[in-house]
Motif scaffolding. Structure first.
Motif, PDB file in Angstrom:
ATOM      1  N   GLU A 154       0.832  -1.203   0.000  1.00 15.54           N
ATOM      2  CA  GLU A 154       0.000   0.000   0.000  1.00 15.54           C
ATOM      3  C   GLU A 154       0.871   1.259   0.000  1.00 15.54           C
ATOM      4  N   ARG A 155       1.917   1.254   0.808  1.00 17.90           N
ATOM      5  CA  ARG A 155       2.828   2.393   0.851  1.00 17.90           C
ATOM      6  C   ARG A 155       3.572   2.548  -0.477  1.00 17.90           C
ATOM      7  N   GLU A 177       1.164   4.042  -3.038  1.00 19.85           N
ATOM      8  CA  GLU A 177       0.957   5.483  -2.859  1.00 19.85           C
ATOM      9  C   GLU A 177       2.132   6.281  -3.408  1.00 19.85           C
ATOM     10  N   ILE A 182      -5.642  -3.591  -4.451  1.00 20.98           N
ATOM     11  CA  ILE A 182      -4.904  -4.620  -3.729  1.00 20.98           C
ATOM     12  C   ILE A 182      -5.856  -5.627  -3.094  1.00 20.98           C
TER      13      ILE A 182
END
Length: 257
Positions: A40-41, A44, A56
């Protein structure tokens, strides 16, 4: 400018504004549960640079593997090991040139209780302050295999009633946070993510040479709907220093290129 032309200009501007977000590429990504927060990081950071958006789906690697074999519409698969990616290549569900190790997992002895794990983690494992030790099933989870290798290397044999095994590393970690085990051999990435939100526990890191490498691989799937965007994302993961920084900060080792 006439009122009619002004209306046309405003209409075109509105259409462009609404079209902007949907024009970005979208990738459907299956990811092992232990890497989901990190992905997720990464997504981004990549979106800020490139604009590609990740959709995801997080689950155990074995579950994703079965879904992909049954035709699930994913573009990429970030596995927790290197076995399922190999099997997908052999079955024709993934492209051989896309396969690589994106991170190496790190095993940690951890307790949510601050001060419980001493500097000598091996002494703690042999007879420390815990009733039950959590770990993943070594038959189905690479972190479980690593944990068993660590115990075996140092001749540590725990009676069955002191071990609680989860079918996945996620389930093993859940035993710790719910109090069903006082300590566990789990993934450092899980610990870092949990401590960011809930504060520190206590931990001890075994030497990397005391257990086999936990190689986590990714593949581009043959049924990908947007293969070019997927290849760009994989290249970014493999080469960009921002991606490397995120992976390291989240408790993984970078593979040797």
């Amino acid at each position: 400018m006439t009122p009619h032309r002004l209306k046309i200009l405003l209409l075109c501007s509105c259409l462009l504004w609404f079209a902007g977000p949907t024009a970005a590429a979208e990738l459907r990504v299956a990811v092992a549960a232990n890497f989901a927060a990190t992905l997720e990081r990464l997504g981004e950071a990549h979106a800020r640079e490139i604009g590609t958006r990740l959709v995801i789906s997080s689950a155990a690697s074995g579950k994703h593997y079965a879904q992909i074999r049954q035709g699930a519409p994913f573009d990429l698969f970030f596995s927790a090991d290197d076995r399922r990616t190999r099997d997908l290549l052999e079955s024709g569900h993934a492209l051989p040139e896309s396969r690589f190790v994106y991170a190496e997992g790190v095993l940690v002895l951890w307790s949510p209780a601050a001060g419980r794990i001493p500097p000598d983690g091996l002494a703690f494992l042999k007879g420390g302050d815990y009733q039950r030790l959590a770990m993943a099933n070594p038959r189905s989870a690479p972190y479980g295999s690593a944990a068993m290798a660590l115990l075996g290397r140092h001749g540590i044999q725990l009676p069955p009633d002191r071990l609680v095994r989860g079918q996945s590393i996620g389930q093993a970690f859940n035993y710790l946070v719910t109090g069903n085990a006082q300590a566990g051999l789990v993934a450092l990435s899980q610990v870092i993510d949990h401590e960011r939100r809930h504060g520190p526990g206590s931990r001890w890191l075994p030497r990397p040479e005391d257990y086999p490498p936990i190689r986590q691989e990714v593949v581009l799937l043959t049924g990908a709907g947007n293969p070019e965007a997927a290849r760009r994302f994989l290249h970014w993961i493999r080469q960009d220093p921002v991606a490397a920084e995120i992976i390291l900060a989240d408790g993984y080792r970078l593979p040797t290129r």
